[in-house]
Each structure stands twice: as structure tokens, then as C-alpha cells.
Motif scaffolding. Structure first.
Motif, PDB file in Angstrom:
ATOM      1  N   THR A 374       0.840  -1.202   0.000  1.00 19.65           N
ATOM      2  CA  THR A 374       0.000   0.000   0.000  1.00 19.65           C
ATOM      3  C   THR A 374       0.874   1.251   0.000  1.00 19.65           C
ATOM      4  O   THR A 374       2.102   1.172  -0.024  1.00 19.65           O
ATOM      5  CB  THR A 374      -0.918   0.003   1.223  1.00 19.65           C
ATOM      6  OG1 THR A 374      -0.098  -0.107   2.408  1.00 19.65           O
ATOM      7  CG2 THR A 374      -1.880  -1.162   1.182  1.00 19.65           C
ATOM      8  N   CYS A 375       0.247   2.392   0.042  1.00 22.98           N
ATOM      9  CA  CYS A 375       0.924   3.692  -0.059  1.00 22.98           C
ATOM     10  C   CYS A 375       2.014   3.848   1.005  1.00 22.98           C
ATOM     11  O   CYS A 375       1.753   3.742   2.203  1.00 22.98           O
ATOM     12  CB  CYS A 375      -0.106   4.815   0.076  1.00 22.98           C
ATOM     13  SG  CYS A 375       0.593   6.477   0.097  1.00 22.98           S
ATOM     14  N   ARG A 376       3.237   4.098   0.575  1.00 22.67           N
ATOM     15  CA  ARG A 376       4.359   4.285   1.520  1.00 22.67           C
ATOM     16  C   ARG A 376       4.152   5.538   2.367  1.00 22.67           C
ATOM     17  O   ARG A 376       4.399   5.545   3.559  1.00 22.67           O
ATOM     18  CB  ARG A 376       5.679   4.441   0.764  1.00 22.67           C
ATOM     19  CG  ARG A 376       5.972   3.414  -0.291  1.00 22.67           C
ATOM     20  CD  ARG A 376       6.510   2.134   0.265  1.00 22.67           C
ATOM     21  NE  ARG A 376       7.007   1.285  -0.828  1.00 22.67           N
ATOM     22  CZ  ARG A 376       7.332   0.026  -0.705  1.00 22.67           C
ATOM     23  NH1 ARG A 376       7.239  -0.579   0.453  1.00 22.67           N
ATOM     24  NH2 ARG A 376       7.776  -0.677  -1.743  1.00 22.67           N
ATOM     25  N   LEU A 381       3.059   8.670   7.460  1.00 26.64           N
ATOM     26  CA  LEU A 381       2.262   9.692   8.141  1.00 26.64           C
ATOM     27  C   LEU A 381       1.457   9.093   9.297  1.00 26.64           C
ATOM     28  O   LEU A 381       1.311   9.733  10.344  1.00 26.64           O
ATOM     29  CB  LEU A 381       1.337  10.386   7.142  1.00 26.64           C
ATOM     30  CG  LEU A 381       2.051  11.166   6.031  1.00 26.64           C
ATOM     31  CD1 LEU A 381       1.054  11.835   5.105  1.00 26.64           C
ATOM     32  CD2 LEU A 381       3.001  12.202   6.609  1.00 26.64           C
ATOM     33  N   ARG A 382       0.941   7.883   9.130  1.00 26.14           N
ATOM     34  CA  ARG A 382       0.227   7.242  10.237  1.00 26.14           C
ATOM     35  C   ARG A 382       1.174   6.979  11.406  1.00 26.14           C
ATOM     36  O   ARG A 382       0.764   7.064  12.571  1.00 26.14           O
ATOM     37  CB  ARG A 382      -0.426   5.936   9.770  1.00 26.14           C
ATOM     38  CG  ARG A 382      -1.728   6.149   9.004  1.00 26.14           C
ATOM     39  CD  ARG A 382      -2.522   4.861   8.900  1.00 26.14           C
ATOM     40  NE  ARG A 382      -1.864   3.878   8.044  1.00 26.14           N
ATOM     41  CZ  ARG A 382      -2.077   3.761   6.740  1.00 26.14           C
ATOM     42  NH1 ARG A 382      -2.928   4.558   6.124  1.00 26.14           N
ATOM     43  NH2 ARG A 382      -1.438   2.821   6.040  1.00 26.14           N
ATOM     44  N   THR A 387      -3.753  11.070   9.839  1.00 25.77           N
ATOM     45  CA  THR A 387      -4.748  10.226   9.175  1.00 25.77           C
ATOM     46  C   THR A 387      -4.786  10.594   7.691  1.00 25.77           C
ATOM     47  O   THR A 387      -5.678  11.321   7.246  1.00 25.77           O
ATOM     48  CB  THR A 387      -6.136  10.406   9.809  1.00 25.77           C
ATOM     49  OG1 THR A 387      -6.463  11.809   9.833  1.00 25.77           O
ATOM     50  CG2 THR A 387      -6.156   9.869  11.224  1.00 25.77           C
ATOM     51  N   PRO A 388      -3.826  10.106   6.923  1.00 24.16           N
ATOM     52  CA  PRO A 388      -3.716  10.493   5.508  1.00 24.16           C
ATOM     53  C   PRO A 388      -4.724   9.746   4.644  1.00 24.16           C
ATOM     54  O   PRO A 388      -5.365   8.788   5.080  1.00 24.16           O
ATOM     55  CB  PRO A 388      -2.290  10.079   5.155  1.00 24.16           C
ATOM     56  CG  PRO A 388      -2.050   8.884   6.028  1.00 24.16           C
ATOM     57  CD  PRO A 388      -2.758   9.185   7.324  1.00 24.16           C
ATOM     58  N   SER A 389      -4.829  10.181   3.394  1.00 26.52           N
ATOM     59  CA  SER A 389      -5.642   9.442   2.432  1.00 26.52           C
ATOM     60  C   SER A 389      -4.943   8.126   2.106  1.00 26.52           C
ATOM     61  O   SER A 389      -3.755   7.946   2.379  1.00 26.52           O
ATOM     62  CB  SER A 389      -5.835  10.272   1.155  1.00 26.52           C
ATOM     63  OG  SER A 389      -4.573  10.551   0.563  1.00 26.52           O
ATOM     64  N   GLU A 390      -5.660   7.210   1.509  1.00 29.66           N
ATOM     65  CA  GLU A 390      -5.124   5.875   1.248  1.00 29.66           C
ATOM     66  C   GLU A 390      -4.087   5.861   0.130  1.00 29.66           C
ATOM     67  O   GLU A 390      -3.312   4.923   0.015  1.00 29.66           O
ATOM     68  CB  GLU A 390      -6.270   4.913   0.908  1.00 29.66           C
ATOM     69  CG  GLU A 390      -7.199   4.618   2.079  1.00 29.66           C
ATOM     70  CD  GLU A 390      -6.451   3.998   3.266  1.00 29.66           C
ATOM     71  OE1 GLU A 390      -5.677   3.050   3.048  1.00 29.66           O
ATOM     72  OE2 GLU A 390      -6.637   4.484   4.399  1.00 29.66           O
ATOM     73  N   ASP A 396       6.172   4.601  -5.100  1.00 24.73           N
ATOM     74  CA  ASP A 396       6.228   3.505  -6.057  1.00 24.73           C
ATOM     75  C   ASP A 396       4.967   2.658  -6.055  1.00 24.73           C
ATOM     76  O   ASP A 396       4.471   2.253  -7.110  1.00 24.73           O
ATOM     77  CB  ASP A 396       7.469   2.642  -5.807  1.00 24.73           C
ATOM     78  CG  ASP A 396       7.562   2.121  -4.369  1.00 24.73           C
ATOM     79  OD1 ASP A 396       6.857   2.637  -3.482  1.00 24.73           O
ATOM     80  OD2 ASP A 396       8.356   1.186  -4.125  1.00 24.73           O
ATOM     81  N   ASN A 397       4.398   2.415  -4.865  1.00 28.85           N
ATOM     82  CA  ASN A 397       3.217   1.555  -4.802  1.00 28.85           C
ATOM     83  C   ASN A 397       1.969   2.233  -5.357  1.00 28.85           C
ATOM     84  O   ASN A 397       1.078   1.557  -5.879  1.00 28.85           O
ATOM     85  CB  ASN A 397       2.964   1.115  -3.356  1.00 28.85           C
ATOM     86  CG  ASN A 397       3.929   0.045  -2.912  1.00 28.85           C
ATOM     87  OD1 ASN A 397       4.624  -0.564  -3.719  1.00 28.85           O
ATOM     88  ND2 ASN A 397       3.990  -0.201  -1.608  1.00 28.85           N
ATOM     89  N   CYS A 398       1.877   3.552  -5.248  1.00 24.52           N
ATOM     90  CA  CYS A 398       0.733   4.268  -5.811  1.00 24.52           C
ATOM     91  C   CYS A 398       0.876   4.428  -7.323  1.00 24.52           C
ATOM     92  O   CYS A 398      -0.103   4.336  -8.063  1.00 24.52           O
ATOM     93  CB  CYS A 398       0.582   5.638  -5.149  1.00 24.52           C
ATOM     94  SG  CYS A 398       0.006   5.578  -3.446  1.00 24.52           S
TER      95      CYS A 398
END
Length: 596
Positions: A374-376, A381-382, A387-390, A396-398
Motif C-alpha cells: 500500500t501507499c508508503r 504519516l500514520r 490520518t492520511p488518504s489511502e 512507487d506503490n501508488c
């Protein structure tokens, strides 16, 4: 003190006149307003968000001197150059300064806006006596996470700053950091005597940085590609002095770029010379241990690469944060291997028992980051409580969502082979056993008669290495004292089917991209005026003995090339062109614009 609205109106005027900016960024205005109102503050702001402005601007406005406590001499001298370039009366008081008597006299005479000192000096009783000789406006504690034992760069002398500041109880305190999780923030507030309601957080996101994490397969070739693709300055972090030297030599040879090493084993004068050369360069690559970086405020670093895993997510965030401080696009690339995690877990085992749990948690967090499908950025940020967007669209993963493979059964086969061979052999031997290789050592040990011999074939065999890498990152396979692999962590839960394992499909090796010109990143439209402005900046910087970015950032030159100012007033409207720089350099830049 003036009322808050009047304070901020004056602050905006000073921002325009001294620094050349029309407006504040992110939480700068909130922090500056608190400082001008005499309120102590802990500001958590991402690297590149303009932390230094939050004390430099009040230092110009307030009566008295702002005392800045900073951890490294190189960092102080870098900030000193930038402050003086904007016309701020600034000085450093360090062991490397020959003009310390003049600095002390200037302070006593009230002729300094900023005085930079190290925590080792600031914590001494005689320094407290020295500060009593003139009015103080503010205490600014830079890299404030160094005060916390929970921080990744703990410095004991930071713990001695509270008595100094308490001796001047009416002087506000401003603590600044880019890397502090919830626990560290609480510790900073308590250690520096800042009230809980003095916390200002602007967020941790660095949207201009593209995060890429890849398994290490051919390190020299992978780094060579990165250097070819990124013509601007860059930093490559390596884990050992020997690795630094080897990579610096190979990259210089294969890329033709200027490349220098930096590590604690080099003579102090060579380290200082290499650092100065890097700071002044527009295309140099520095290969370094983590001893390099905190003292660098170079805004135009276009990439940071890790030739191995960093110590923790906090360390990774801070080290990658040295890229793209000017806000332009930058890359952060990590190239990791299972051996990195194995080495890290062995080192943790050598620590005091009280520290082992915390360090294991840090390493597990890093393992989750490198294994993620998932998003690096969201994971980063978590980690810091956001609480970032997904999806961020810039990792690279996005950009290229990986295929996720369920490999629990294959992991069980590998763990079983490890157990049945006596938990004494490395991955290469286990691979031979599982794939049924006719190997003399396998046969000699009788491992060809085990139930796990030859049970992996075809496409499964190609996944053994990434599965092993994932298991070692998670601590399910750990090194023993002889260099072999043994079961650890959740291995038994995996074998019993109580836990599962998924991995991302290993990426195909990308084709080598065409080498770009070194100026392409800075000048994407190929404007000859931009090149001419950059050449002038280079000459002026050499003449003044400062890095080019101290004159103007690339973004300022791009705006000059786009707007083509024809007068001093038009040039002064460009962001980053303050009164002092307009006076010093305006005529020269206007002449180049007129001639191109």
C-alpha cells in the motif's frame, strides 16, 4: 508587547522586506505570532517548511538577541550564511570561530539579532553569566528531538538547557523539530518547560518527495541508474565506512559525476572540505554514513538513497527529508536486503535488555514499511499520528500498484526446511534442499532424504528468495551465531497455520533509462535565460564564498526567467528577493535578463 494583529501586520511587512516573501507558509504565521506574543512553543514542522524563519523573523523585529541552540557547527555556519545574505545581524560562538572576541563584544553591545551556539556551550554556567550582559529576545532550540531519550538522535547536553532558560524566565522559548512522534513530543515539552498548549503541529507530509523502496539485487547498478536519472545533487547513505569508500569509487567511475565520501574515519579537515564542496556544488553526489546530513541545510538535494535499511522510520523520515527542501521534486530511494534486518536484529540482541523491546518495535515498523503493498507515504504519516488518504500518487506503490501474492504455504515449506536441517544453514542451502538440487553438501548431510527435499519447483522456486527476505524482515527467520538461519518471532504461528504471509510480486528489472543532461531537472523547459541566470549565480557565489543557493534558489531563477523583470521594482516582486539581495544582486541579474 503589541497586540497580536499589530504584531502579525508588522511581521508580514518584515517578511516581504527582509526575506522577499508575500505570505507565510503552513503554520509559520501561527508560530511567529506566538513568539511575538511572548508565548513558548514547540513547533513540529516538516523539513523544508521554513522552520528557521520562525525565529529569524522575530529576531529582526524584537529588541534583544535571539539565542539559537543548534547541534552541529556546520549547520550553524550554513544558517549563518543564509541569515547574513538577508541582512540579518548574526554570529556563531563555536570552537571553530576565531572571531569569538568580536562576537562577544557585538552581543554585549546589542548589535546581534541572532547568536548561534551549541548545546555543550549553552549548558555551561559561565555562558549563563555571559547572557546576562545584554537583553535577550528568544531562546530557539533547533533539532529539539535531540532532548528526548525516545528520539533517534538523543544528545544528553540538550537535557541541560532547562536551567539556562529558567534563569531567564521572561524570555520565550521556541523548540523546533521535524521528527517527533507523540511520545517524543511530550518529552520535549516537559524537558524544555513548554506548556502543553504550546504545541503547534503543521503535519509531516513532504508531497514533493517520491518514495521508492526496492529489494537490493545489484547495488552498484541500481545506484548508477538513479544517479544517471537525477542530474542534481544527491546523498547516498551506506552502513559502513568501507561501503562508503567502495560506492564512492564505483559511482565516480561509472557515472562520470563528481562523487565524494564522508565518514567518521576520514580526517576532520577532509570531512570539512568534502562537505563544503558538496554544499557549493550543483551536481555532486555524497556517499556517506549517517554521520553526514544533520549539519546540511542544502535546499537543492534532488535525491537521497539508502543502500540498506536505516535505523528506524523516524531516522528514515529525517534522512530522506534532506531531499527537496526547496520544494522542487525530489526522490527518496531505499534498496534493502534480508541481511540488513538480520544484522539489525543481531545488534539489538547486544543492547541492554531495557532497550531491546523498543528497538525491536522500531525495526518491525521499518519491516512493515519495506514489505508494504500500500501507499508508503500513508504508512509514514500514520506512524506520526496523522490520518492520511489511502493513496498519495507519488510513491512507487501508488504509481505502479504491485501484485500481492499469498505465499503462506511456501513460507511453511521454507520454515520447515530450516527446522528439519537443524536451524544451522543459510538460505542458499535451504533453497537447494527445497528444490531438490544434486548438491554434494546436501547429500553429504543426508538432507536429500528429508521430507522437504525437492518439494518446491516451477514458479514457486522463483519466489523462495523474496519469501525468505520477507520472513527475515519480520524476524521469523533470524541469524544464529554461525551465520545460519533459525526460527524466530511468528515462525511457529506460521507453521501451525495461525498466521499467514503475503508478499508483493518482485518487480521486473527496469530497462536503463537514457542519461539526461545535468541541467534538465533544474531547467525542464530548456530556457537559455535560466541557464544564463544560473551561470551568473554560480559566479556571484564563488566571488562571495557562499553556496549558490544562498544567492537565490532555482525556483527564484525560474520565476525570473518566466517574468523577465525589467526594473528593480519588478525584480523585487519575485518571491525570495528581499531588500538586501535586491540591493546586492539586482543590477547584475537585470543585466542578464536584458541581454537574453
Amino acid at each position: 508587547m503589541l497586540q497580536s494583529s499589530a504584531n502579525l501586520e508588522r511581521a508580514r511587512t518584515t517578511l516581504r522586506e527582509v526575506f522577499g516573501f508575500e505570505s507565510f507558509r503552513m503554520v509559520q504565521e501561527q508560530v511567529v505570532g506566538r513568539v511575538l506574543g511572548g508565548q513558548s512553543t514547540l513547533a513540529v514542522m516538516p523539513t523544508g517548511a521554513g522552520k528557521s524563519l520562525t525565529y529569524q523573523l522575530p529576531a529582526v523585529m524584537l529588541e534583544g538577541t535571539c539565542v539559537v541552540i543548534s547541534p552541529l557547527i556546520a549547520l550553524m555556519h550554513d544558517q549563518l550564511r543564509s541569515a547574513r545574505a538577508n541582512g540579518i545581524r548574526a554570529a556563531t560562538l563555536t570552537s571553530a570561530d576565531a572571531d569569538w572576541r568580536e562576537t562577544q563584544d557585538a552581543f554585549r553591545a546589542g548589535a546581534l539579532d541572532l547568536l548561534y551556539v551549541a548545546p555543550e556551550r549553552a549548558s555551561q554556567p559561565q555562558f549563563r553569566d555571559f547572557l546576562s550582559a545584554a537583553p535577550l529576545a528568544l531562546f530557539a532550540v533547533d533539532e529539539a528531538h535531540c532532548v528526548s531519550e525516545w528520539g533517534h538522535d538523543f544528545r544528553p547536553d540538550y537535557r541541560q538547557l532547562r536551567p539556562l532558560m529558567d534563569a531567564f524566565g521572561d524570555v520565550p522559548r521556541l523548540a523546533l523539530t521535524a521528527t517527533a512522534d507523540l511520545r517524543t513530543r511530550g518529552d520535549i515539552l516537559g524537558q524544555l518547560g513548554i506548556p502543553d498548549d504550546g504545541l503547534v503541529i503543521s503535519g509531516f507530509d513532504r508531497p514533493n518527495i517520491r518514495y521508492t523502496i526496492r529489494p537490493r539485487d545489484n547495488l552498484s547498478r541500481q545506484l548508477e541508474r538513479l544517479v544517471d536519472e537525477q542530474p542534481g545533487p544527491g546523498i547516498v547513505y551506506a552502513g559502513t565506512r568501507k561501503k562508503v569508500e567502495d560506492l564512492a569509487t564505483s559511482l565516480a567511475r561509472s557515472t562520470g559525476r563528481p562523487v565524494l565520501p564522508y565518514h567518521a574515519g576520514l580526517p576532520a579537515e577532509q570531512r570539512a572540505a568534502n562537505q563544503a564542496e558538496f554544499v557549493a556544488s550543483e551536481d555532486m553526489v555524497m556517499v556517506a554514513t549517517i554521520a553526514f546530513g544533520m549539519g546540511i541545510d542544502k535546499p537543492d538535494v534532488r535525491f537521497v538513497a539508502h543502500a540498506g535499511v536505516p535505523k528506524s522510520i523516524e531516522a528514515y523520515y529525517q534522512e530522506t527529508g534532506r531531499a527537496g527542501r526547496d520544494g522542487d521534486p525530489a526522490e527518496a530511494v531505499m534498496l534493502w536486503s534480508a541481511g540488513d534486518f538480520a544484522t539489525a536484529r543481531m545488534r539489538i540482541g547486544e543492547l541492554d535488555e531495557a532497550r531491546q523491546m523498543g528497538e525491536r518495535q522500531r525495526l518491525d515498523g521499518l519491516a512493515a514499511l519495506v514489505e508494504a503493498a500500500t501507499c508508503r507515504r500513508a504508512i509514514l504519516l500514520r506512524h506520526f499520528g496523522e490520518t492520511p488518504s489511502e493513496s498519495c500518487g507519488n510513491c512507487d506503490n501508488c504509481l505502479n500498484p504491485p501484485q500481492v501474492l499469498e505465499v503462506t504455504e511456501l513460507a511453511q515449506k521454507l520454515l520447515s526446511a530450516c527446522y528439519r536441517t537443524g536451524q544451522s544453514f543459510g538460505f542458499g542451502h535451504l533453497q537447494k534442499v527445497l528444490t531438490g538440487a544434486s548438491d554434494a553438501r546436501v547429500i553429504e548431510r543426508g538432507h536429500d532424504r528429508l521430507s522437504v527435499y525437492g518439494i518446491v519447483e516451477g514458479e514457486e522456486a522463483a519466489l523462495l528468495q523474496p519469501v525468505s527476505r520477507a520472513l527475515q524482515a519480520r524476524g521469523c527467520l533470524v541469524p544464529n551465531e554461525h551465520g545460519g538461519l533459525a526460527l524466530g518471532g511468528e515462525a511457529r504461528a506460521l507453521l501451525k497455520g495461525e498466521a499467514g504471509l503475503s508478499i508483493t510480486k518482485p518487480p521486473a528489472r527496469s530497462e536503463r533509462r537514457q542519461r539526461r543532461s545535468r541541467n534538465e531537472a533544474a531547467n525542464p523547459v530548456g530556457d537559455p535565460l535560466f541557464d544564463a541566470l544560473r551561470a551568473l549565480r554560480r559566479d556571484l557565489a564563488a566571488e562571495a564564498g557562499v553556496p549558490p543557493y544562498v544567492i537565490f534558489h532555482d525556483s527564484v531563477l525560474r520565476e525570473m526567467a518566466a517574468r523577465r523583470p525589467a526594473s528593480r521594482s519588478e525584480l523585487g516582486e519575485i518571491g525570495g528577493v528581499g531588500a538586501k539581495k535586491l540591493e546586492a544582486y539586482g543590477a547584475a541579474f537585470l543585466k542578464v535578463v536584458a541581454e537574453n
